[in-house]
Design an enzyme around this catalytic site. Structure first.
Site, PDB file in Angstrom:
ATOM      1  N   THR A  16       0.818  -1.216   0.000  1.00 41.47           N
ATOM      2  CA  THR A  16       0.000   0.000   0.000  1.00 41.47           C
ATOM      3  C   THR A  16       0.850   1.263   0.000  1.00 41.47           C
ATOM      4  O   THR A  16       2.046   1.241   0.288  1.00 41.47           O
ATOM      5  CB  THR A  16      -0.930   0.029   1.231  1.00 41.47           C
ATOM      6  OG1 THR A  16      -0.146   0.106   2.417  1.00 41.47           O
ATOM      7  CG2 THR A  16      -1.824  -1.199   1.279  1.00 41.47           C
ATOM      8  N   ASP A  17       0.164   2.372  -0.297  1.00 36.19           N
ATOM      9  CA  ASP A  17       0.808   3.683  -0.213  1.00 36.19           C
ATOM     10  C   ASP A  17       0.469   4.308   1.143  1.00 36.19           C
ATOM     11  O   ASP A  17      -0.112   3.646   2.012  1.00 36.19           O
ATOM     12  CB  ASP A  17       0.385   4.569  -1.386  1.00 36.19           C
ATOM     13  CG  ASP A  17      -1.116   4.828  -1.440  1.00 36.19           C
ATOM     14  OD1 ASP A  17      -1.826   4.613  -0.421  1.00 36.19           O
ATOM     15  OD2 ASP A  17      -1.601   5.250  -2.506  1.00 36.19           O
ATOM     16  N   LEU A  18       0.788   5.571   1.323  1.00 35.12           N
ATOM     17  CA  LEU A  18       0.546   6.226   2.615  1.00 35.12           C
ATOM     18  C   LEU A  18      -0.931   6.313   2.980  1.00 35.12           C
ATOM     19  O   LEU A  18      -1.277   6.419   4.154  1.00 35.12           O
ATOM     20  CB  LEU A  18       1.154   7.629   2.615  1.00 35.12           C
ATOM     21  CG  LEU A  18       2.680   7.670   2.614  1.00 35.12           C
ATOM     22  CD1 LEU A  18       3.170   9.107   2.474  1.00 35.12           C
ATOM     23  CD2 LEU A  18       3.232   7.035   3.870  1.00 35.12           C
TER      24      LEU A  18
END
Length: 132
Positions: A16-18
């Site tokens: 995932t990203d932030l």
């Protein structure tokens, strides 16, 4: 033609990203792994094919559509269907969905068979029979 292959994958933090949603390039990793598992389930060992007769599959084209985000800890299912096998190509439809839901990502993927010099090669007859 053989039935669609289904492969489960869980979304980990590293995927995932932030914002906690799956980073777009990771869908390509998910579908790559599912293709490998589809071949393995059908009895084809890619490492053995690379050794003898010196054949590998490479992605020639991907037409991808990102429909909705997957999130951290989602349980996903990657579905792979062979659309056609011809000469040196295999064309697949792949989708990623949460279990029991509509697709989040879809792609049409064209694979080409290559010999150990990187030249186009025929898809082996046993693979054509299995998926053609």
């Amino acid at each position: 033609m053989s039935a669609a292959h289904r492969w489960p994958v869980r979304v980990y933090y590293e995927d995932t990203d932030l914002a906690g949603i799956v980073y777009y390039a990771n869908y390509l990793r998910f579908i790559e792994r599912a293709r490998t598992e589809m071949l393995r389930a059908a009895g084809f060992d890619q490492d053995a094919m690379r050794a003898d007769p010196g054949l590998v599959f490479a992605v020639r084209k991907v037409d991808a559509d990102y429909l909705a985000p997957a999130r951290f800890d989602d349980m996903l299912k990657v579905t792979t269907e062979v659309l056609r096998v011809s000469g040196a190509r295999i064309v697949l439809r792949q989708s990623v969905a949460r279990t029991g839901e509509k697709a989040l990502f879809t792609a049409e993927v064209t694979l080409v068979a290559l010999d150990n010099q990187g030249r186009a090669a025929r898809v082996p007859a046993d693979i054509r029979r299995e998926f053609g």
